[in-house]
Design an enzyme around this catalytic site. Structure first.
Site, PDB file in Angstrom:
ATOM      1  CG  ASP A  66      43.185 -14.257 -23.118  1.00  0.00           C
ATOM      2  OD1 ASP A  66      44.425 -14.232 -22.794  1.00  0.00           O
ATOM      3  OD2 ASP A  66      43.021 -13.523 -22.191  1.00  0.00           O
ATOM      4  CG  ASN A 136      35.544  -5.935 -18.540  1.00  0.00           C
ATOM      5  OD1 ASN A 136      36.134  -6.864 -17.968  1.00  0.00           O
ATOM      6  ND2 ASN A 136      34.932  -5.671 -19.525  1.00  0.00           N
ATOM      7  CG  HIS A 138      38.136  -9.170 -19.518  1.00  0.00           C
ATOM      8  ND1 HIS A 138      38.862  -8.023 -20.857  1.00  0.00           N
ATOM      9  CD2 HIS A 138      39.083  -9.528 -18.649  1.00  0.00           C
ATOM     10  CE1 HIS A 138      39.695  -8.186 -20.855  1.00  0.00           C
ATOM     11  NE2 HIS A 138      40.611  -8.936 -19.280  1.00  0.00           N
ATOM     12  CD  GLU A 143      35.575  -8.194 -22.934  1.00  0.00           C
ATOM     13  OE1 GLU A 143      35.691  -7.708 -21.638  1.00  0.00           O
ATOM     14  OE2 GLU A 143      36.483  -7.429 -23.005  1.00  0.00           O
TER      15      GLU A 143
END
Ligand code: GLP
Length: 275
Positions: A66, A136, A138, A143
């Site tokens: 990413d 979270n 991800h 996400e």
């Protein structure tokens, strides 16, 4: 899935041996890297092994997971700069083997992501993809809410992720946009190696490894992959309920990859024991 819970240093050493063994077994390995603080000690150990044992990176093709989309091209926190600084500049990778995900901005994002998918296909796919996990849940910058079949694409970051990254950008705005390999793209890599250390990752790890497969926890998609190796420290493993089983399965895995001469090193690049 093989889950290894160890102290952080030992986990990093084993992960480095697994990756080094994979490179030895296939000098043309297509290796996917992840940025972030988690893999830093792993990169240090890979550099050490490359120097001490002459591990050859010159024929590898290197992909990256990413990248931020709204940082200036020369910004030191861009993942491409990060990976070069902390790893790639210190092993003998060939510049021609680098396929780092990058886009010049949102307008360029869609085109770049399509080209990235094509580059992965043309290379014959990714053999081994390194992964971290967000607090979270991800994976990459997929996400919560990301399609489990998603492909490489531009994404908006959640406020959780923007807040988690804010300390890295003391002099300016934390980025809000990124490009990421999709969950479907990640699942196509032949092997996945996930690292997670520290208490802040413990809830996400428990949800990803032992919870239902759901887009609300993108890393839960790992349960669909047949060849995943997970390295955790005790703190990151704190909320797992199958600890005793993981310990026994990991012991079996370690025996299976130790090789016929009984070395303590991980000599095989194959993961023989899965659950
Ligand atoms: C970041 C990146 C991921 C990384 C994860 C964990 O935001 N998008 O590629 O794996 O979140 O980062 P860290 O290792 O710094 O905790």
């Amino acid at each position: 899935m093989v889950v290894l819970v160890d102290d952080g240093d030992a986990a990093v050493r084993t992960a480095a041996e697994v990756i080094t063994s994979a490179i030895r077994a296939d000098p043309r390995l297509r290796l996917g890297l992840a940025a972030g603080t988690t893999p830093l000690p792993l990169y240090h150990d890979l550099i050490r092994l490359a120097r001490e044992q002459g591990v050859d990176y010159s024929q590898l093709t290197i992909f990256s997971l990413d990248e931020y989309l709204d940082l200036p091209p020369q910004h030191p926190s861009r993942f491409g700069s990060f990976l070069r600084r902390h790893f790639l500049d210190q092993v003998n990778v060939a510049e021609s083997g680098l396929r780092l995900l990058d886009a010049a901005g949102l307008d360029d994002g869609e085109r770049t992501c399509g080209a990235y998918e094509a580059a992965i296909r043309e290379a014959g796919g990714i053999d081994l993809q390194l992964l971290g996990i967000g607090r979270n849940g991800h994976l990459g910058f997929n996400e919560p809410g990301s399609s489990l079949a998603s492909r490489t694409r531009p994404v908006a970051l959640t406020s959780d992720t923007i807040d988690a990254n804010r300390h890295l950008f003391p002099d300016g705005e934390a980025p809000q946009l990124a490009v990421t390999m999709g969950l479907g793209t990640i699942l196509e890599a032949k092997r996945l190696v996930l690292l997670a250390f520290g208490e802040t990752k413990s809830q996400a790890i428990a949800a990803a490894l032992e919870g239902p497969i759901t887009a609300s926890v993108p890393a839960s998609v790992l349960q669909l992959h047949p060849d995943v190796l997970v390295f955790l420290d005790e703190a990151a493993a704190a909320h797992l309920t199958r600890r005793e089983y993981y310990r026994r399965a990991a012991a079996l895995w370690k025996r299976s990859v130790r090789g016929s001469r009984g070395s303590e090193n991980v000599r095989s690049s194959r993961f023989e024991v899965r659950s």
